[in-house]
Design an enzyme around this catalytic site. Structure first.
Site, PDB file in Angstrom:
ATOM      1  N   TYR A 287      13.548  -4.088  18.194  1.00 38.16           N
ATOM      2  CA  TYR A 287      12.752  -2.868  18.042  1.00 38.16           C
ATOM      3  C   TYR A 287      13.527  -1.831  17.235  1.00 38.16           C
ATOM      4  O   TYR A 287      12.969  -1.123  16.398  1.00 38.16           O
ATOM      5  CB  TYR A 287      12.376  -2.292  19.417  1.00 38.16           C
ATOM      6  CG  TYR A 287      11.382  -1.156  19.286  1.00 38.16           C
ATOM      7  CD1 TYR A 287      10.015  -1.414  19.194  1.00 38.16           C
ATOM      8  CD2 TYR A 287      11.821   0.161  19.204  1.00 38.16           C
ATOM      9  CE1 TYR A 287       9.111  -0.392  19.032  1.00 38.16           C
ATOM     10  CE2 TYR A 287      10.922   1.200  19.043  1.00 38.16           C
ATOM     11  CZ  TYR A 287       9.561   0.925  18.959  1.00 38.16           C
ATOM     12  OH  TYR A 287       8.666   1.938  18.785  1.00 38.16           O
TER      13      TYR A 287
ATOM     14  N   PHE B 196      -4.272   9.363  -8.150  1.00 41.82           N
ATOM     15  CA  PHE B 196      -4.556   8.060  -7.560  1.00 41.82           C
ATOM     16  C   PHE B 196      -5.316   8.326  -6.263  1.00 41.82           C
ATOM     17  O   PHE B 196      -5.068   9.315  -5.575  1.00 41.82           O
ATOM     18  CB  PHE B 196      -3.299   7.207  -7.309  1.00 41.82           C
ATOM     19  CG  PHE B 196      -3.703   5.851  -6.780  1.00 41.82           C
ATOM     20  CD1 PHE B 196      -4.313   4.943  -7.616  1.00 41.82           C
ATOM     21  CD2 PHE B 196      -3.566   5.536  -5.443  1.00 41.82           C
ATOM     22  CE1 PHE B 196      -4.777   3.726  -7.130  1.00 41.82           C
ATOM     23  CE2 PHE B 196      -4.022   4.319  -4.947  1.00 41.82           C
ATOM     24  CZ  PHE B 196      -4.629   3.408  -5.791  1.00 41.82           C
ATOM     25  N   THR B 197      -6.240   7.423  -5.934  1.00 44.36           N
ATOM     26  CA  THR B 197      -7.187   7.653  -4.838  1.00 44.36           C
ATOM     27  C   THR B 197      -6.509   8.085  -3.532  1.00 44.36           C
ATOM     28  O   THR B 197      -6.795   9.161  -3.001  1.00 44.36           O
ATOM     29  CB  THR B 197      -8.013   6.382  -4.608  1.00 44.36           C
ATOM     30  OG1 THR B 197      -7.125   5.279  -4.424  1.00 44.36           O
ATOM     31  CG2 THR B 197      -8.917   6.087  -5.804  1.00 44.36           C
TER      32      THR B 197
ATOM     33  N   ASP C  46       5.774   8.397  -7.735  1.00 52.55           N
ATOM     34  CA  ASP C  46       5.079   7.274  -7.136  1.00 52.55           C
ATOM     35  C   ASP C  46       5.676   6.064  -7.849  1.00 52.55           C
ATOM     36  O   ASP C  46       5.322   5.752  -8.986  1.00 52.55           O
ATOM     37  CB  ASP C  46       3.572   7.375  -7.364  1.00 52.55           C
ATOM     38  CG  ASP C  46       2.835   6.189  -6.739  1.00 52.55           C
ATOM     39  OD1 ASP C  46       3.487   5.149  -6.502  1.00 52.55           O
ATOM     40  OD2 ASP C  46       1.626   6.295  -6.508  1.00 52.55           O
TER      41      ASP C  46
ATOM     42  N   LYS D 157       3.214  -4.085  -4.664  1.00 55.34           N
ATOM     43  CA  LYS D 157       3.038  -4.334  -6.107  1.00 55.34           C
ATOM     44  C   LYS D 157       4.345  -4.876  -6.688  1.00 55.34           C
ATOM     45  O   LYS D 157       4.633  -6.063  -6.547  1.00 55.34           O
ATOM     46  CB  LYS D 157       2.611  -3.044  -6.808  1.00 55.34           C
ATOM     47  CG  LYS D 157       1.150  -2.675  -6.577  1.00 55.34           C
ATOM     48  CD  LYS D 157       0.900  -2.013  -5.267  1.00 55.34           C
ATOM     49  CE  LYS D 157      -0.457  -1.354  -5.182  1.00 55.34           C
ATOM     50  NZ  LYS D 157      -0.687  -0.800  -3.841  1.00 55.34           N
TER      51      LYS D 157
ATOM     52  N   ARG E 146     -13.214   1.136 -11.528  1.00 54.07           N
ATOM     53  CA  ARG E 146     -12.334   2.298 -11.568  1.00 54.07           C
ATOM     54  C   ARG E 146     -13.019   3.329 -12.458  1.00 54.07           C
ATOM     55  O   ARG E 146     -12.693   3.501 -13.627  1.00 54.07           O
ATOM     56  CB  ARG E 146     -10.937   1.951 -12.117  1.00 54.07           C
ATOM     57  CG  ARG E 146     -10.117   1.057 -11.222  1.00 54.07           C
ATOM     58  CD  ARG E 146      -9.320   1.736 -10.130  1.00 54.07           C
ATOM     59  NE  ARG E 146      -9.995   1.997  -8.879  1.00 54.07           N
ATOM     60  CZ  ARG E 146      -9.364   2.074  -7.696  1.00 54.07           C
ATOM     61  NH1 ARG E 146      -8.065   1.873  -7.606  1.00 54.07           N
ATOM     62  NH2 ARG E 146     -10.015   2.371  -6.607  1.00 54.07           N
TER      63      ARG E 146
ATOM     64  N   PHE F 238     -15.294   4.062  -2.683  1.00 50.77           N
ATOM     65  CA  PHE F 238     -15.380   2.809  -3.442  1.00 50.77           C
ATOM     66  C   PHE F 238     -15.150   1.575  -2.586  1.00 50.77           C
ATOM     67  O   PHE F 238     -15.637   0.498  -2.895  1.00 50.77           O
ATOM     68  CB  PHE F 238     -14.382   2.823  -4.613  1.00 50.77           C
ATOM     69  CG  PHE F 238     -12.965   3.098  -4.199  1.00 50.77           C
ATOM     70  CD1 PHE F 238     -12.511   4.399  -4.038  1.00 50.77           C
ATOM     71  CD2 PHE F 238     -12.097   2.053  -3.951  1.00 50.77           C
ATOM     72  CE1 PHE F 238     -11.208   4.653  -3.635  1.00 50.77           C
ATOM     73  CE2 PHE F 238     -10.782   2.302  -3.553  1.00 50.77           C
ATOM     74  CZ  PHE F 238     -10.350   3.607  -3.393  1.00 50.77           C
TER      75      PHE F 238
END
Ligand code: F0G
Length: 462
Positions: A76, A128-129, A219, A262, A386, A453
């Site tokens: 943990y 970005f969303t 980001d 990514k 998009r 979306f």
């Protein structure tokens, strides 16, 4: 480009395990599409042939990463995999402190909650969303300060992700630096087409921000892909390694949010990395509430190990060259066929220009949503809207945002599909292109409140 025609970007790996694909009939796809309300997010993956919905969490891990999964320390607290990850984040990204999160938006949530107060403004190189939504939920207002070229699918500017320093300075003058806790700089810019930021531009953003006491938060989700574009497009970086460029990019910032799903070649994971000890203290407190203890942040030990090993593989030159080479290859084939796409091609995806592809549809008839649905119907290939659906509504007026870019994203997972799959994809797009004049638009019949979306439903216009 000469390089990709010679296939010198060939995959630097061979295949050890395969996953069988299912082919469907046009009738089956028609039924699946109706059930999904013409939204590719609502299709079952079982009904998809080539899945180009996203490059997020869809990557193929290596044997080295899978071996690491067996070394998961599921304690943990204080898992050794946390320390391995911390070591690699410090080594390759250069930040002092690490807070693991279950994925990128977990990190966005935490940094937004800590730094943004109601009334604040957060400039960024295009929205970005999830990033913008977390900023808004914290009481802030996002302001787009990307260069104009980013909104023009035809512009071949090599660094379409760059910040427009004049727009940034104008905002600082208008609202005052005290009301800007940080600027977000995305490397690369997803919504603009996976477009990179130059080192020179980021350096200038850093200097201007420092002068006004504003933080730079990267980001860094696809920063390694950004580093590849710097190496191949920016003067003076030809002979630097991807790892060195990545390190330099991060050095012009105070912190980064990261979706490891990514660049880092894993199926789940993310982090917040920072240099300021006070902000780190707060983030460590907050992660316990929303994600998990500060040494696992919602991840299993094995996930942290896979991500840590993914960093080492992602910065390899052969990997990143093949990864972006594959995207370039598809872009060149589509361009040869006269199909309108965003130029130059970006790091993770090809973006079809739906406004030009279906010029007879108004934006409110959802051209990109329509095109994504038609491509699925044609071939079983899944892509993503998009455009106006992703852009959502203005939180003040309640009106749709009408973004200049109305795009369909064909996103390539890393190390998953072959060149033949790429050829099938271009053939399918060509078939839709050949019957484009007969394609009718859509109307939205269900609209969720947040990130619409993902779950919105549509009907065909008659
Ligand atoms: N930032 C960028 C630039 C992204 O592309 C994403 C995710 C996130 C942040 C959020 O990360 O999904 O791990 O919470 N993009 C995915 C996509 C969903 O398909 O482009 P997350």
């Amino acid at each position: 480009m000469e390089q990709s025609k010679k296939r010198s970007w060939a995959e630097p790996f061979k295949i050890k395990v395969v996953e069988l694909l299912k082919m469907t009939t046009p009738e089956e796809r028609q039924k699946a599409l109706l059930e999904a309300g013409y939204n590719t997010f609502l299709l079952r993956s079982d009904d998809v042939y080539i899945d180009l919905l996203t490059d997020s969490g869809t990557n193929a891990m290596s044997d080295y990463q899978w071996a690491g999964m067996m070394l998961g320390d599921e304690a943990y607290a204080g898992s050794k995999n946390f320390y391995n990850l911390e070591h690699n984040v410090q080594k390759y990204y250069g930040y002092k402190y690490l807070v693991p999160t279950h994925q990128g938006r977990g990190a966005e949530h935490i940094i937004s909650k800590i730094l943004i107060k109601p009334g604040h403004y957060i400039p960024g190189n295009m929205y970005f969303t999830t990033t913008r939504l977390h900023q808004e939920l914290a009481g802030g207002t996002f302001v787009d300060v990307i260069i104009d070229e980013a909104h023009d699918p035809e512009s071949t500017h090599p660094f379409k992700g760059n910040v427009d320093l004049q727009k940034y300075e104008d905002l600082i003058k208008k609202v005052g630096p005290k009301n800007i806790p940080y600027i977000t700089v995305a490397l690369t810019v997803n919504m603009a087409g996976g477009q990179p930021v130059s080192v020179e531009n980021l350096k200038q953003v850093h200097e201007m921000s420092k002068k006004h006491g504003i933080r730079v938060v990267l980001d860094a989700t696809r920063a390694i892909e950004n580093a590849y574009f710097v190496k191949t497009r920016e003067k003076g970086y030809e002979n630097k390694s991807i790892a060195d460029i990545l390190h330099e990019l991060c050095s012009y910032s105070n912190a980064c949010t990261m979706s490891g799903k990514k660049d880092l070649l894993v199926n789940i994971g993310g982090f917040l990395a920072l240099n300021e000890s006070e902000v780190f203290e707060e983030a460590r407190n907050m992660v316990v509430v929303y994600e998990g203890l500060h040494t696992y942040g919602g991840l299993a030990g094995r996930d942290m190990e896979a991500m840590s090993r993914g960093i080492e593989e992602a910065v390899q030159e052969a990997h990143i060259r093949a990864r972006i080479g594959q995207v370039e290859y598809v872009g060149e084939r589509l361009t040869e066929l006269g199909i309108p796409i965003v130029h130059p091609t970006g790091g993770h995806a090809i973006f079809l220009n739906a406004k030009k592809f279906l010029p007879h549809l108004k934006q409110i008839e959802f051209p990109a949503q329509t095109l994504a649905a038609e491509l699925y119907l044609e071939s079983g290939i899944r892509s993503m809207e998009r455009g106006i659906v992703s852009a959502g509504r203005d939180k003040q007026t309640g009106d749709h945002y009408f973004p200049k870019l109305e795009l369909v994203r064909l996103t390539f997972p890393r190390r998953v599909y072959t060149q033949a799959h790429c050829d099938v994809t271009t053939e399918a797009v060509e078939s839709v292109f050949n019957r484009k004049d007969k394609i009718k638009g859509l109307k939205m019949v269900y609209e969720p409140k947040y990130l619409r979306f993902f779950q919105a439903r549509f009907d065909k216009l008659s």
